[in-house]
Design an enzyme around this catalytic site. Structure first.
Site, PDB file in Angstrom:
ATOM      1  N   PHE A   1       0.825  -1.204   0.000  1.00 31.00           N
ATOM      2  CA  PHE A   1       0.000   0.000   0.000  1.00 31.00           C
ATOM      3  C   PHE A   1       0.863   1.260   0.000  1.00 31.00           C
ATOM      4  O   PHE A   1       1.858   1.345   0.733  1.00 31.00           O
ATOM      5  CB  PHE A   1      -0.861   0.061   1.273  1.00 31.00           C
ATOM      6  CG  PHE A   1      -1.872  -1.025   1.411  1.00 31.00           C
ATOM      7  CD1 PHE A   1      -3.171  -0.869   0.937  1.00 31.00           C
ATOM      8  CD2 PHE A   1      -1.548  -2.216   2.050  1.00 31.00           C
ATOM      9  CE1 PHE A   1      -4.116  -1.873   1.082  1.00 31.00           C
ATOM     10  CE2 PHE A   1      -2.479  -3.226   2.207  1.00 31.00           C
ATOM     11  CZ  PHE A   1      -3.772  -3.053   1.720  1.00 31.00           C
ATOM     12  N   ASP A   2       0.458   2.231  -0.798  1.00 32.90           N
ATOM     13  CA  ASP A   2       0.930   3.583  -0.583  1.00 32.90           C
ATOM     14  C   ASP A   2       0.282   4.042   0.720  1.00 32.90           C
ATOM     15  O   ASP A   2      -0.683   3.434   1.191  1.00 32.90           O
ATOM     16  CB  ASP A   2       0.507   4.469  -1.759  1.00 32.90           C
ATOM     17  CG  ASP A   2       0.840   5.932  -1.527  1.00 32.90           C
ATOM     18  OD1 ASP A   2       2.010   6.241  -1.251  1.00 32.90           O
ATOM     19  OD2 ASP A   2      -0.080   6.764  -1.592  1.00 32.90           O
TER      20      ASP A   2
END
Length: 212
Positions: free
Chosen positions: A8-9
């Site tokens: 995930f960003d």
């Protein structure tokens, strides 16, 4: 689709830091430039590393601008930052189901860790790859490749989730599947132009995509 690992960003994907980022840019630009930057212009600075954004404005005072930005950002951090709806429970569920979870961000590690702590997610991810850990930031594949190596994961069984074209392109460059988020401040249509494999309307859509 067989996915074992999800990367995930952070900002704009898991946690809402948009108003904090805009306020920090506004504060810094007001101090170092004569130009009045509007909100739309500041949105263009969201995503790339700070040093790149400020270099495009004043290459002689990059370090001072980065320092001013970070001081403002850190001082106001906890009063702005919240997790997006359905994020905490979805990530927790994925962890319970045995998925390997990691963060790949263009933030400095300490600030990223602060965001996870404020939103109660500091123990949900096995690794965090931040700006301190790499030579080349997203969209270069290096951060994702580093995350895959540390997790002993393979690109074809990994999904990269993000709110910015840097995330989608980094995933494609590294050979992973990609998912955009419709709540991107840049707009869903802007992100769709980069052709992610999936578009999430809310984070819990991940559970449906994965068949979890």
């Amino acid at each position: 689709m067989t996915i074992h690992t999800i990367l995930f960003d952070l900002d704009g994907t898991l946690i809402d830091t948009n108003e904090l980022i805009i306020a920090s840019f506004t504060h810094t630009l007001k101090q170092y430039t004569d130009k009045e930057y509007n909100r739309e212009e500041i949105l263009d600075f969201i995503g790339p590393p700070l040093i790149d954004s400020f270099r495009s404005i004043d290459s002689d005072r990059v370090d001072q601008m980065v320092q001013t930005y970070r001081e403002h950002n850190l001082h106001h951090h906890d009063s702005y930052v919240v997790a997006y709806p359905r994020v905490v429970e979805t990530v927790n569920k994925l962890k319970q189901l045995g998925y390997r979870l990691g963060i790949v961000t263009t933030k400095m590690n300490a600030t990223a860790e602060l965001g996870l702590k404020v939103t109660g997610m500091e123990d949900m991810f096995e690794i965090l790859i931040g700006l301190d850990d790499v030579t080349h930031a997203k969209p270069h594949p290096e951060p994702i490749m580093k995350a895959l190596k540390e997790l002993d994961a393979t690109a074809p069984t990994t999904l990269m989730v993000g709110d910015n074209y840097h995330d989608i392109e980094a995933g494609k460059n590294a050979g992973t599947k990609t998912a955009g988020v419709s709540w991107s401040i840049k707009g869903k249509e802007t992100l769709e132009a980069y052709q992610p494999d999936y578009m999430l309307e809310e984070m819990s859509d991940l559970l449906k995509i994965l068949g979890a």
